[in-house]
Design a protein around this motif. Structure first.
Motif, mmCIF file in Angstrom:
data_model
loop_
_atom_site.group_PDB
_atom_site.id
_atom_site.type_symbol
_atom_site.label_atom_id
_atom_site.label_comp_id
_atom_site.label_asym_id
_atom_site.label_seq_id
_atom_site.Cartn_x
_atom_site.Cartn_y
_atom_site.Cartn_z
ATOM 1 N N GLN A 1 34.434 59.426 41.655
ATOM 2 C CA GLN A 1 35.227 58.206 41.774
ATOM 3 C C GLN A 1 34.351 57.035 42.201
ATOM 4 O O GLN A 1 33.392 57.202 42.947
ATOM 5 N N GLY A 2 34.654 55.836 41.662
ATOM 6 C CA GLY A 2 33.996 54.617 42.112
ATOM 7 C C GLY A 2 32.634 54.358 41.504
ATOM 8 O O GLY A 2 31.869 53.555 42.023
ATOM 9 N N VAL A 3 32.321 55.050 40.414
ATOM 10 C CA VAL A 3 31.029 54.783 39.776
ATOM 11 C C VAL A 3 31.239 54.211 38.379
ATOM 12 O O VAL A 3 32.326 54.296 37.806
ATOM 13 N N ILE A 4 30.170 53.614 37.866
ATOM 14 C CA ILE A 4 30.151 53.222 36.455
ATOM 15 C C ILE A 4 29.332 54.278 35.728
ATOM 16 O O ILE A 4 28.147 54.455 36.012
ATOM 17 N N TYR A 5 29.997 55.005 34.843
ATOM 18 C CA TYR A 5 29.303 56.034 34.079
ATOM 19 C C TYR A 5 29.088 55.508 32.672
ATOM 20 O O TYR A 5 30.052 55.163 31.977
ATOM 21 N N LEU B 1 30.823 39.939 32.416
ATOM 22 C CA LEU B 1 31.679 41.118 32.340
ATOM 23 C C LEU B 1 31.124 42.256 33.180
ATOM 24 O O LEU B 1 31.864 42.923 33.898
ATOM 25 N N TRP B 2 29.825 42.440 33.097
ATOM 26 C CA TRP B 2 29.232 43.527 33.887
ATOM 27 C C TRP B 2 29.374 43.262 35.380
ATOM 28 O O TRP B 2 29.571 44.199 36.164
ATOM 29 N N ALA B 3 29.310 41.991 35.739
ATOM 30 C CA ALA B 3 29.545 41.647 37.146
ATOM 31 C C ALA B 3 30.968 42.051 37.529
ATOM 32 O O ALA B 3 31.217 42.611 38.603
ATOM 33 N N HIS B 4 31.872 41.820 36.599
ATOM 34 C CA HIS B 4 33.273 42.180 36.826
ATOM 35 C C HIS B 4 33.431 43.698 36.940
ATOM 36 O O HIS B 4 34.140 44.189 37.817
ATOM 37 N N PHE B 5 32.758 44.419 36.072
ATOM 38 C CA PHE B 5 32.828 45.891 36.114
ATOM 39 C C PHE B 5 32.323 46.399 37.468
ATOM 40 O O PHE B 5 32.907 47.287 38.080
ATOM 41 N N ARG B 6 31.224 45.791 37.921
ATOM 42 C CA ARG B 6 30.633 46.206 39.188
ATOM 43 C C ARG B 6 31.624 45.984 40.329
ATOM 44 O O ARG B 6 31.823 46.854 41.188
ATOM 45 N N GLN B 7 32.284 44.832 40.245
ATOM 46 C CA GLN B 7 33.291 44.492 41.260
ATOM 47 C C GLN B 7 34.397 45.549 41.294
ATOM 48 O O GLN B 7 34.817 46.000 42.363
ATOM 49 N N LEU B 8 34.842 45.950 40.104
ATOM 50 C CA LEU B 8 35.898 46.961 40.017
ATOM 51 C C LEU B 8 35.434 48.273 40.631
ATOM 52 O O LEU B 8 36.170 48.932 41.363
ATOM 53 N N ALA B 9 34.178 48.644 40.348
ATOM 54 C CA ALA B 9 33.643 49.900 40.882
ATOM 55 C C ALA B 9 33.609 49.836 42.409
ATOM 56 O O ALA B 9 33.915 50.812 43.095
ATOM 57 N N GLU B 10 33.252 48.647 42.905
ATOM 58 C CA GLU B 10 33.198 48.494 44.357
ATOM 59 C C GLU B 10 34.586 48.607 44.989
ATOM 60 O O GLU B 10 34.727 49.015 46.139
ATOM 61 N N ARG C 1 22.482 49.238 33.886
ATOM 62 C CA ARG C 1 23.389 48.743 34.921
ATOM 63 C C ARG C 1 24.362 49.819 35.420
ATOM 64 O O ARG C 1 25.150 49.572 36.321
ATOM 65 N N CYS C 2 24.313 50.981 34.784
ATOM 66 C CA CYS C 2 25.268 52.023 35.171
ATOM 67 C C CYS C 2 24.749 52.805 36.379
ATOM 68 O O CYS C 2 23.552 52.861 36.634
ATOM 69 N N ASP C 3 25.698 53.392 37.112
ATOM 70 C CA ASP C 3 25.298 54.244 38.236
ATOM 71 C C ASP C 3 24.827 55.598 37.722
ATOM 72 O O ASP C 3 23.888 56.182 38.229
#
Ligand SMILES: Nc1ncnc2c1ncn2[C@@H]1O[C@H](COP(=O)(O)OP(=O)(O)OP(=O)(O)O)[C@@H](O)[C@H]1O
Ligand SMILES: [Mg+2]
Lengths: 362, 247
Positions: free
Chosen positions: B29-33, B173-182, B199-201
């Protein structure tokens, strides 16, 4: 089952159609145009069958001509023999009736000649039937001792002398159009849903199959109901067809029929990959129903195997019921079997539609 | 805490084609895959199984604790398909309102606020009341993303979300994705571009339906001895069939 979701789906369909002016016109204007055309064909015709009569000098002649002139679809002109024969040769008249000239040679029969132009079977038929009605009547009237005219007094159990072909056809046209348009629109819209991929969004959403089918059903039958109300109002108020039954029953029967058509559309759209392939369903789904469901030829008059086939078509049952209501004024109580068949068809098609939707998550 | 997505020997065949071949992975949970792979490698096929649009032929796929496909978790997943898959004759607002109601977003006011907010996040503010057939490819892409984000799902599954977007928009958008993951959301994103992969975890390399490797970008670089992710991928792709665990 969430009614909020079903409602959302239904409203989306309604909104899409409101945007789509051309399709809206197809649903609402085209049936009216076609009905007007049909009405004009049946009622507007000034052209009647033309018959030339060569009078001769028999006492019969006056009576025959008088009787023929009473036939409304026949235009009778008295001519000389030569003139009449030329007229029929030039197709100015559809037939010539030559009444006998007296005296005849002893031993030769009294002859009535009927010369038919013949390239139009319906005109020939009209003349033959009018003449074969007029002749015996004229004979009886002529020989009748007290000079009393013999009269046929028709008494209608249903309908009436004012009912014509259009009144007979109109109820079935309402059913046919509703079925046709709703089937076509549903299958095309559902196919589009597949082609543009939005079906995938629906499938992975909380919507379940029942809700999808129900939403579609409500959305499209709403238009179909509006369409059939427009058609009923138009045929009754503008075409002034004669009817006896309850109009809400007509709308209700049409509604039931279209519910089946929506579900059939969803079901069959699963077997089409392009919109052209949807069009290919028309000869399979629509044409047989148009031909066999009793719109033009009564089901009873069909060859027996086709009668069986006709019994399997939902439109046959809808047409019978619609005629029963509009021509014979029958009510819901007399139409139990018809209603059961239409409901059964709708339910069966809904089940099939859900099965094809299940295949979507293959 | 269980992982959001757990795939155990998941396969998917289409007739003779094995689009996904015994794939095993976990997405916490909470990662960008990021799922990286060439065209036809099975990215879309795997994502569709995760969202419940496709049934695995073999193996077990658990998403948010449920064996997929299962509609019970549908409302907790947001899916952006590879093609826009929206209604071109409806406006963006109508599209979003429709899916909002389907996902149980209640209240006209709340829905309106969400639509405005997404439109402004995605640079579509002036377009909310335009029909989608007027949209450019990049705008459609964002509209589709808006639709996936609408109901604030716990798991976002995005199939090549930035195709057709310019670098500025892509970055935002990627900044937004990161925000969501956080915020604790899990994102599963397919891509073919290497800069996004970085940029993915966590990153999975997919080729021919097989997962060649699944690890952090740094670990993948280290394992292959390549400084560049693209080279790392090529190095791994050069040795097909190596089980992930042995790398
Ligand atoms: N519905 C389907 N029917 C038959 N074969 C399919 C289907 N969906 C995918 N495939 C096959 O599965 C394989 C993987 O396809 P998939 O769409 O998952 O690739 P992808 O990695 O998403 O490619 P791209 O980057 O081009 O989108 C391909 O060989 C494709 O032909
Ligand atoms: Mg793909």
């Amino acid at each position: 089952m969430s009614w909020q979701r079903v409602l959302a789906l239904m409203l989306r369909i309604v909104r899409q159609f409101r945007r789509d002016r051309r399709t809206l016109a197809l649903i609402l204007v085209v049936p009216v145009l076609v009905l007007s055309l049909i009405g004009y064909i049946y009622r507007g015709s000034g052209e009647s069958t033309r018959l030339a009569v060569v009078e001769g000098n028999s006492p019969l002649a006056r009576q025959v001509i008088a009787l023929l002139e009473q036939t409304s679809s026949l235009h009778v002109t008295v001519m000389e023999r030569e003139q009449a024969l030329q007229a029929v040769g030039r197709r100015e008249v559809d037939g010539v009736l030559v009444l006998p000239t007296l005296p005849v040679q002893p031993g030769t029969p009294l002859k009535v000649e009927l010369i038919l132009e013949g390239s139009q079977p319906s005109a020939a038929g009209a003349i033959i039937s009018a003449v074969s009605r007029a002749l015996p009547l004229a004979i009886i009237q002529t020989v009748s001792p007290d000079g009393q005219a013999l009269q046929i007094e028709p008494r209608f159990l249903h309908g009436g002398p004012q009912f014509d072909q259009l009144d007979y056809f109109a109820p079935t046209f309402i059913g046919f159009f509703a079925f046709f348009f709703v089937f076509l629109l549903t299958s095309v819209s559902f196919l589009r849903e597949r082609l543009q991929g939005s079906i995938e969004r629906l499938i992975v959403s909380p919507l379940d199959r029942k809700e999808i089918v129900l939403g579609y059903m409500l959305g499209f039958t709403l238009f179909a109901t509006v369409q059939s109300i427009v058609m009923v109002i138009f045929t009754v108020a503008v075409l002034r067809i004669h009817y006896v039954g309850e109009l809400w029953l007509v709308a209700f029967l049409t509604f039931l029929l279209t519910v089946g058509a929506v579900n059939l559309g969803i079901f069959l759209s699963a077997f089409a990959r392009t919109e052209l392939q949807v069009v290919q369903f028309i000869p399979i789904v629509i044409t047989p129903q148009g031909l066999l469901s009793g719109i033009i030829w009564p089901v009873d008059s069909l060859p027996r195997p086709l009668q069986w086939l006709a019994q399997a078509l939902p439109l046959t049952w809808a047409n019978e019921a619609l005629r029963a209501v509009m021509i014979r004024g029958e009510g819901l109580d007399a139409l139990g079997l018809h209603l059961a068949v239409l409901v059964g068809f709708a339910v069966a098609m809904a089940a099939l539609a859900m099965v094809t939707l299940r295949r979507e998550v293959a | 805490m269980d992982a959001t997505v757990v795939a155990d020997e998941v396969s998917r065949t289409f007739g003779p084609v094995r689009a996904i071949d015994r794939l095993t992975l976990e997405i916490p949970q909470g990662v960008i895959y990021g799922l990286l792979g060439p065209s036809g490698s099975g990215k879309t096929t795997f994502l569709r199984m995760v969202v419940g649009a496709l049934r695995p032929s073999e193996g077990q796929l658990l998403v948010l604790g449920r064996t997929m496909p299962d509609r019970a978790v549908a409302a907790r997943i947001g899916y952006m398909p590879q093609t826009a898959a929206l209604y071109p004759d409806l406006t963006l607002r109508e599209n979003l309102a429709f899916f909002g109601r389907i996902y149980g977003l209640r209240g006209r006011r709340k829905l309106e606020e969400r639509v405005e907010q997404l439109a402004s996040d995605l640079g579509l503010l002036g377009w909310v009341d335009q029909q989608l057939y007027r949209f450019s490819v990049g705008m459609l892409q964002r509209a589709s993303l808006a639709c996936a984000l609408l109901h604030q799902p716990e798991l976002l599954v995005l199939d090549e979300p930035t195709v057709g977007l310019d670098p500025v928009l892509r970055r935002s958008l990627w900044a937004h994705f990161r925000q969501l993951a956080e915020q604790g959301k899990t994102l599963l994103i397919s891509t073919h571009t290497m800069d996004e992969a970085g940029r993915c975890d966590l990153l999975g390399f997919l080729r021919g339906g097989r997962l060649l490797a699944s690890d952090t970008p740094a670990a993948l670089r280290r394992q292959t001895g390549q400084a560049d992710l693209e080279d790392a991928f090529l190095a791994l792709a050069g040795q097909p069939g190596i089980p992930v665990g042995e790398l």
